[in-house]
Design a protein around this motif. Sequence first.
Motif, PDB file in Angstrom:
ATOM      1  N   LYS A 371     -46.238  58.928  13.306  1.00 15.13           N
ATOM      2  CA  LYS A 371     -46.630  59.395  14.629  1.00 15.13           C
ATOM      3  C   LYS A 371     -45.807  58.641  15.675  1.00 15.13           C
ATOM      4  N   VAL A 372     -45.784  59.182  16.895  1.00 21.54           N
ATOM      5  CA  VAL A 372     -44.955  58.608  17.956  1.00 21.54           C
ATOM      6  C   VAL A 372     -45.754  58.497  19.253  1.00 21.54           C
ATOM      7  N   TRP A 373     -45.616  57.345  19.891  1.00 19.44           N
ATOM      8  CA  TRP A 373     -46.018  57.179  21.290  1.00 19.44           C
ATOM      9  C   TRP A 373     -44.734  57.156  22.124  1.00 19.44           C
ATOM     10  N   VAL A 374     -44.665  58.005  23.136  1.00 14.88           N
ATOM     11  CA  VAL A 374     -43.543  57.986  24.076  1.00 14.88           C
ATOM     12  C   VAL A 374     -43.962  57.179  25.296  1.00 14.88           C
ATOM     13  N   ILE A 375     -43.128  56.222  25.696  1.00 14.40           N
ATOM     14  CA  ILE A 375     -43.389  55.468  26.920  1.00 14.40           C
ATOM     15  C   ILE A 375     -42.170  55.587  27.837  1.00 14.40           C
ATOM     16  N   GLY A 376     -42.408  55.630  29.117  1.00 12.26           N
ATOM     17  CA  GLY A 376     -41.343  55.708  30.103  1.00 12.26           C
ATOM     18  C   GLY A 376     -41.895  55.338  31.456  1.00 12.26           C
ATOM     19  N   HIS A 377     -41.024  55.223  32.431  1.00 12.92           N
ATOM     20  CA  HIS A 377     -41.492  54.786  33.755  1.00 12.92           C
ATOM     21  C   HIS A 377     -42.048  55.944  34.580  1.00 12.92           C
ATOM     22  N   ILE A 378     -41.267  57.007  34.764  1.00 13.86           N
ATOM     23  CA  ILE A 378     -41.664  58.064  35.703  1.00 13.86           C
ATOM     24  C   ILE A 378     -42.322  59.214  34.955  1.00 13.86           C
ATOM     25  N   PRO A 379     -43.522  59.610  35.356  1.00 12.39           N
ATOM     26  CA  PRO A 379     -44.179  60.762  34.726  1.00 12.39           C
ATOM     27  C   PRO A 379     -43.371  62.036  34.965  1.00 12.39           C
ATOM     28  N   LEU A 380     -43.340  62.899  33.962  1.00 13.31           N
ATOM     29  CA  LEU A 380     -42.454  64.066  34.011  1.00 13.31           C
ATOM     30  C   LEU A 380     -42.921  65.144  34.973  1.00 13.31           C
ATOM     31  N   GLY A 381     -44.167  65.071  35.445  1.00 12.28           N
ATOM     32  CA  GLY A 381     -44.663  66.095  36.359  1.00 12.28           C
ATOM     33  C   GLY A 381     -44.531  65.749  37.820  1.00 12.28           C
ATOM     34  N   LYS A 382     -44.052  64.570  38.134  1.00  5.78           N
ATOM     35  CA  LYS A 382     -43.954  64.154  39.533  1.00  5.78           C
ATOM     36  C   LYS A 382     -42.856  64.930  40.259  1.00  5.78           C
ATOM     37  N   PRO A 383     -43.019  65.130  41.567  1.00  7.00           N
ATOM     38  CA  PRO A 383     -42.014  65.903  42.309  1.00  7.00           C
ATOM     39  C   PRO A 383     -40.673  65.209  42.414  1.00  7.00           C
ATOM     40  N   ASP A 384     -40.615  63.903  42.132  1.00  5.95           N
ATOM     41  CA  ASP A 384     -39.336  63.213  42.211  1.00  5.95           C
ATOM     42  C   ASP A 384     -38.607  63.148  40.878  1.00  5.95           C
ATOM     43  N   ILE A 385     -39.081  63.919  39.890  1.00  6.75           N
ATOM     44  CA  ILE A 385     -38.322  64.132  38.653  1.00  6.75           C
ATOM     45  C   ILE A 385     -37.604  65.474  38.758  1.00  6.75           C
ATOM     46  N   ILE A 386     -36.319  65.485  38.437  1.00 10.29           N
ATOM     47  CA  ILE A 386     -35.531  66.721  38.527  1.00 10.29           C
ATOM     48  C   ILE A 386     -36.114  67.762  37.578  1.00 10.29           C
ATOM     49  N   GLU A 387     -36.289  68.978  38.076  1.00  9.44           N
ATOM     50  CA  GLU A 387     -36.974  70.021  37.304  1.00  9.44           C
ATOM     51  C   GLU A 387     -36.224  70.377  36.019  1.00  9.44           C
ATOM     52  N   ASP A 388     -34.912  70.185  35.991  1.00 10.66           N
ATOM     53  CA  ASP A 388     -34.154  70.482  34.764  1.00 10.66           C
ATOM     54  C   ASP A 388     -34.647  69.632  33.597  1.00 10.66           C
ATOM     55  N   GLN A 389     -34.517  68.302  33.748  1.00  9.21           N
ATOM     56  CA  GLN A 389     -34.832  67.416  32.633  1.00  9.21           C
ATOM     57  C   GLN A 389     -36.326  67.398  32.328  1.00  9.21           C
ATOM     58  N   SER A 390     -37.155  67.620  33.325  1.00  7.83           N
ATOM     59  CA  SER A 390     -38.591  67.732  33.067  1.00  7.83           C
ATOM     60  C   SER A 390     -38.878  68.923  32.157  1.00  7.83           C
ATOM     61  N   ASN A 391     -38.219  70.033  32.415  1.00 14.92           N
ATOM     62  CA  ASN A 391     -38.390  71.231  31.591  1.00 14.92           C
ATOM     63  C   ASN A 391     -37.861  70.996  30.171  1.00 14.92           C
ATOM     64  N   TYR A 392     -36.730  70.335  30.066  1.00 15.28           N
ATOM     65  CA  TYR A 392     -36.123  70.120  28.755  1.00 15.28           C
ATOM     66  C   TYR A 392     -36.963  69.133  27.924  1.00 15.28           C
ATOM     67  N   TYR A 393     -37.503  68.104  28.595  1.00 16.49           N
ATOM     68  CA  TYR A 393     -38.419  67.188  27.903  1.00 16.49           C
ATOM     69  C   TYR A 393     -39.609  67.972  27.373  1.00 16.49           C
ATOM     70  N   ASP A 394     -40.136  68.889  28.174  1.00  7.17           N
ATOM     71  CA  ASP A 394     -41.294  69.673  27.747  1.00  7.17           C
ATOM     72  C   ASP A 394     -40.961  70.535  26.534  1.00  7.17           C
ATOM     73  N   GLN A 395     -39.738  71.033  26.467  1.00 10.23           N
ATOM     74  CA  GLN A 395     -39.331  71.776  25.268  1.00 10.23           C
ATOM     75  C   GLN A 395     -39.451  70.891  24.020  1.00 10.23           C
ATOM     76  N   ILE A 396     -39.036  69.636  24.162  1.00 12.18           N
ATOM     77  CA  ILE A 396     -39.127  68.699  23.037  1.00 12.18           C
ATOM     78  C   ILE A 396     -40.585  68.440  22.686  1.00 12.18           C
ATOM     79  N   LEU A 397     -41.408  68.264  23.709  1.00  6.90           N
ATOM     80  CA  LEU A 397     -42.835  68.041  23.469  1.00  6.90           C
ATOM     81  C   LEU A 397     -43.460  69.219  22.723  1.00  6.90           C
TER      82      LEU A 397
END
Length: 606
Positions: A371-397
Amino acid sequence: MLFNRRYLLWSLTTILSIFSGRVVGQNASQILSIFESIIDCASCLVALIPLQALAHLGNVPFSDTFIAVCDVAQLEDPDVCSGLMSRLGPIIAHDLRSIDAGGQTANRLCDALFGFCASKTPNPFAVPLPSPSATAATPSSTPTVRNTPFQVVHISDVHIDREYMVGSEANCTKNICCRDFADEAGEPVTDPALPFGNPKCDSPVSLADSMLEAVNSFDAEYVIFTGDVVEGNVYTRSSEVTSDLIDFNAEMLSKITAPIFPAIGVDSTPVNSFPRNTTDTTLDVQWVFDTQSAGWEHWIGDTASQQVDHISGSYAATVPGMDLVILSVNTQYWYRQNLWVYDSDIFQPDPNGILSFMVEQLQAAENAGQKVWVIGHIPLGKPDIIEDQSNYYDQILQRYKDTIVGQFFGHSHKDQFEIAYSDYNNQTAANAVGVGLICPALTPTSGNPAFKVYDVDPDTLGIMNIRVIFANMSDPSFQTNPTWTLYYDVRETYGPLVGLPATSELTPAFWHNLTEVFTANDTAFQMFNTFLSRGGDVVPCDDTDNCKNMTICDQRAFRSQNNCDIDEGVFGMIRKRDVRGSQREASECEGIGIREIFDEIRNSRT
């Protein structure tokens, strides 16, 4: 795009003025006019043309002109103007020299700097994803009997100011207070910095030490730290940042006996600045990765520490004695306020290969039955995350939703969550496939200092409960010996509201059901709103200004394209002191920004 002819004429006149050899002060007057003219996307794009002309004169003239603008406006102290503009100016100038003023990157630069030209539509891109392996895990059913959970502590956003001076002025005119500034010598102190902190200032070392000692008292199996060490001074020198990172690593090592799994935050110089590996610059941040690679090796091991050094701060490490991988991702290359990401018109869906690294590590975990825990600084849904990489991360999820059993972030300084859905157009409990858990901060600027303790099922490695531990700054004993106590218990507080079964984890469906409760039960929602700042900096939020609806929308938005916020840009997403107005979310990490200064210039001169 068709531009207003008046704007084009004005722009050409400004370019001629800039190239005519005017002195910096005269150029500053022209730049003031440029900023006053920016009222929408079209005028912002036109304004980039004379700014490009100034950028082509070189980094020094560009920065000196912006320093002069700041000084002429007299909205910040001279040292703040010089420090901020001399460090961010060369990056902005580099961007302007590198892009077409009418292209998509120019639109995104306008969005990042001024909050205009925003788009919630990501560029189409399908992340290359392997097919599920034969050994891929299937969704597990809820166990009828649970074994005793173990504890994990989550800390974030410590923002330690090592120049914090007890007795100095907390209500100062600079972007960072509670310091002994030469230009404030002899002035009467109206709000003194106290031994363990002040709500207007970042954390003194004493408060950080107190928290680390409290963390250690929980005898956790391990600790996760989702980034941000340095205080909110955007123009701190790289040598200071390096020493701050080294010092906090040493403090964690000396005070916490459990293994620690950290993530990269915004700690660079200037703050947020991480050039992509396609950027031609001598201002790289490899020193950040070198520092953390060495500092974290004790906890994450040699292989993972080498990944930190060579995978731009990201790594994967197995928790000792568990079939659990901690996948730590550097979210800075997906951050709107990282101004280096606007220096090319070439579409770059996976800056520095972070997404590819995620897929590689998740596939390896799936193959191994981990199993995997993903940790990172900026939450992917925040408005200051670029919509491209947020969408691509979600594809991986979506692909690895049965392997990823936890996602943990910081950055907002608030106690929050974001839900991912298999169908964002049909947001239901049945479609909830993931949740990002966001940790409150140590720094007192966003409320009472706090951290989280997770109860983790030893078999599924899912979250059974969350306790928020805080130190109440209004407690009379806080300034002599902060007491870290339970603020609230998620299972006890929210469980009865949604009818949570005794053996159920805090699943994505649980969090969705909680948003349904918030929609119907305003008392419950207001309780959540108080919890955001641990009762320390409560901002009213109800239906009168659509705040409640927007908040619930954001809770259901693990992708930034789905949130209901408007990113105000690097010049706006800042920490405003009481003398200038209220605080804004997502600015807590950055200190003051250029957007704030020029927003005030435009407001004061119109």
